[in-house]
Design an enzyme around this catalytic site. Structure first.
Site, short mmCIF file in Angstrom:
data_model
loop_
_atom_site.label_atom_id
_atom_site.label_comp_id
_atom_site.label_asym_id
_atom_site.label_seq_id
_atom_site.Cartn_x
_atom_site.Cartn_y
_atom_site.Cartn_z
N ARG A 1 9.06 -10.03 9.85
CA ARG A 1 9.66 -9.00 9.00
C ARG A 1 9.70 -9.52 7.57
NH1 ARG A 1 8.72 -6.29 12.71
NH2 ARG A 1 10.08 -4.88 13.92
N GLU B 1 8.39 -2.57 1.84
CA GLU B 1 7.11 -2.24 2.47
C GLU B 1 6.87 -0.73 2.34
OE1 GLU B 1 5.72 -4.49 6.09
OE2 GLU B 1 5.96 -2.49 6.96
N HIS C 1 0.64 -4.52 7.48
CA HIS C 1 1.36 -4.43 8.75
C HIS C 1 0.42 -4.01 9.88
CE1 HIS C 1 5.74 -3.88 10.27
NE2 HIS C 1 4.97 -4.32 11.25
#
Length: 339
Positions: free
Chosen positions: A250, A278, A297
């Site tokens: 994360r 993000e 991601h």
């Protein structure tokens, strides 16, 4: 659990756009064999009138990304709900305290989703040790034969020190995949004892010792209040010159501004798949720094990897239909220290 051999009534709850990629024809056929389900009904709003009847009769929800929260109001519309089978990783986005209070059994395909993340991570670690990205850029710009070992002292993976932060599902899978290589593996996890670390082929150390000793540090800790900025300015400064930070966990585990300063100075390298925020703002230096590999991601299950999670969820549905406990059950108390 349900009576063995009976096909439980199930409803699909997820973003409808996910379903075609998640359930390939084989998985869809298997779903219909295991449960009474309408594959054309994919619920992303528990208050939708068309979903009211099927939800009222449902014993099982088969969920994935985009499932709405299962709060008290949603559960009131599902009086017979007894299980949630999640065909993805974390259930924190939709399983609420109301589920635990109801006694709903919960399963997750997090173990299946861990594999592609671990594969991406291992590739990043091995490429980092070989300085693949640096040399590729250098070669593209120079286009001549060079003594790469002289230009990049310490090049190679033999006896490199890799520090794994977090013995999570993914962290453990990374350690397992790295064991065949001639690497010195370190691990830090406050919930892992020495025997557990040694069983994983790693030496347990404190976080700061791991940071100081490692050539590559890879993050696999959960996103919790106490792990926010786990790698802050002070801890990033402990990393040796030329070390690589790999983050597939994360973005909040790393102080982005502090990492940007270290990378802009050229002292560290990074392979970053998750960021905070993000996505990053368009002017972030992480997009253009030559010592950074930034991906959007993608380490987790994507494309052809998605049916693996569907089949993992269907394995759990099959156990439920047979009256067996879940093999990958999620428990409320574990969520306080997991993703």
């Amino acid at each position: 659990m349900t009576e063995p051999g009976r096909r439980p009534r199930a409803v699909l709850a997820m973003d409808p756009g996910v379903l075609p990629a998640l359930f390939d024809p084989a998985a869809l056929a298997r779903l219909e064999r295991l449960a009474e389900v309408d594959p054309a009904l994919v619920v992303d709003d528990f208050a939708a009138p068309a979903a009211a009847g099927p939800l009222a009769a449902a014993e099982v929800l088969v969920t994935c990304w985009g499932c709405p929260p299962l709060d008290a109001a949603a559960l009131a519309a599902m009086p017979g709900l007894r299980a949630v089978v999640h065909a993805a990783g974390s259930v924190k986005h939709h399983v609420t305290d109301a589920c635990w209070e109801r006694g709903v059994a919960v399963s997750s395909a997090a173990t299946a989703n861990a594999l592609p993340v671990a594969e991406y991570t291992v590739a990043a670690i091995l490429f980092a040790g070989k300085r693949v990205l640096d040399i590729a850029r250098h070669y593209a710009a120079d286009r001549t034969r060079r003594d790469w070992a002289a230009l990049y002292p310490g090049l190679g993976n033999y006896r490199r020190v890799v520090g794994v932060v977090g013995a999570s599902r993914i962290g453990r899978r990374v350690l397992k995949l790295l064991r065949p290589f001639d690497l010195d593996l370190l691990v830090h996890d406050p919930y892992l004892d020495a025997a557990g670390a040694h069983a994983l082929g790693a030496r347990p150390v404190g976080l700061e010792e791991l940071l100081s000793a490692s050539d590559v540090v890879t993050l696999h800790a959960p996103e919790l209040p106490e792990t926010r900025h786990l790698l802050d300015r002070r801890r990033l400064a402990l990393l040796r010159d030329g070390a690589t930070v790999v983050n597939t966990a994360r973005g909040s585990l790393v102080d982005t501004a502090a990492l940007e300063r270290e990378l802009a100075a050229g002292r560290l390298h990074a392979v970053i798949d998750v960021t905070d925020p993000e996505p990053l703002p368009p002017d972030s230096p992480l997009f253009t720094l030559p010592n950074v590999l930034l991906t959007p991601h993608i380490a987790g299950s994507l494309g052809g990897e998605l049916p693996r999670m569907a089949h993992a969820a269907l394995d759990e549905l099959e156990r439920y239909a047979a009256g067996l406990p879940f093999a990958h059950a999620v428990h409320a108390e574990a969520l306080s220290r997991s993703a």
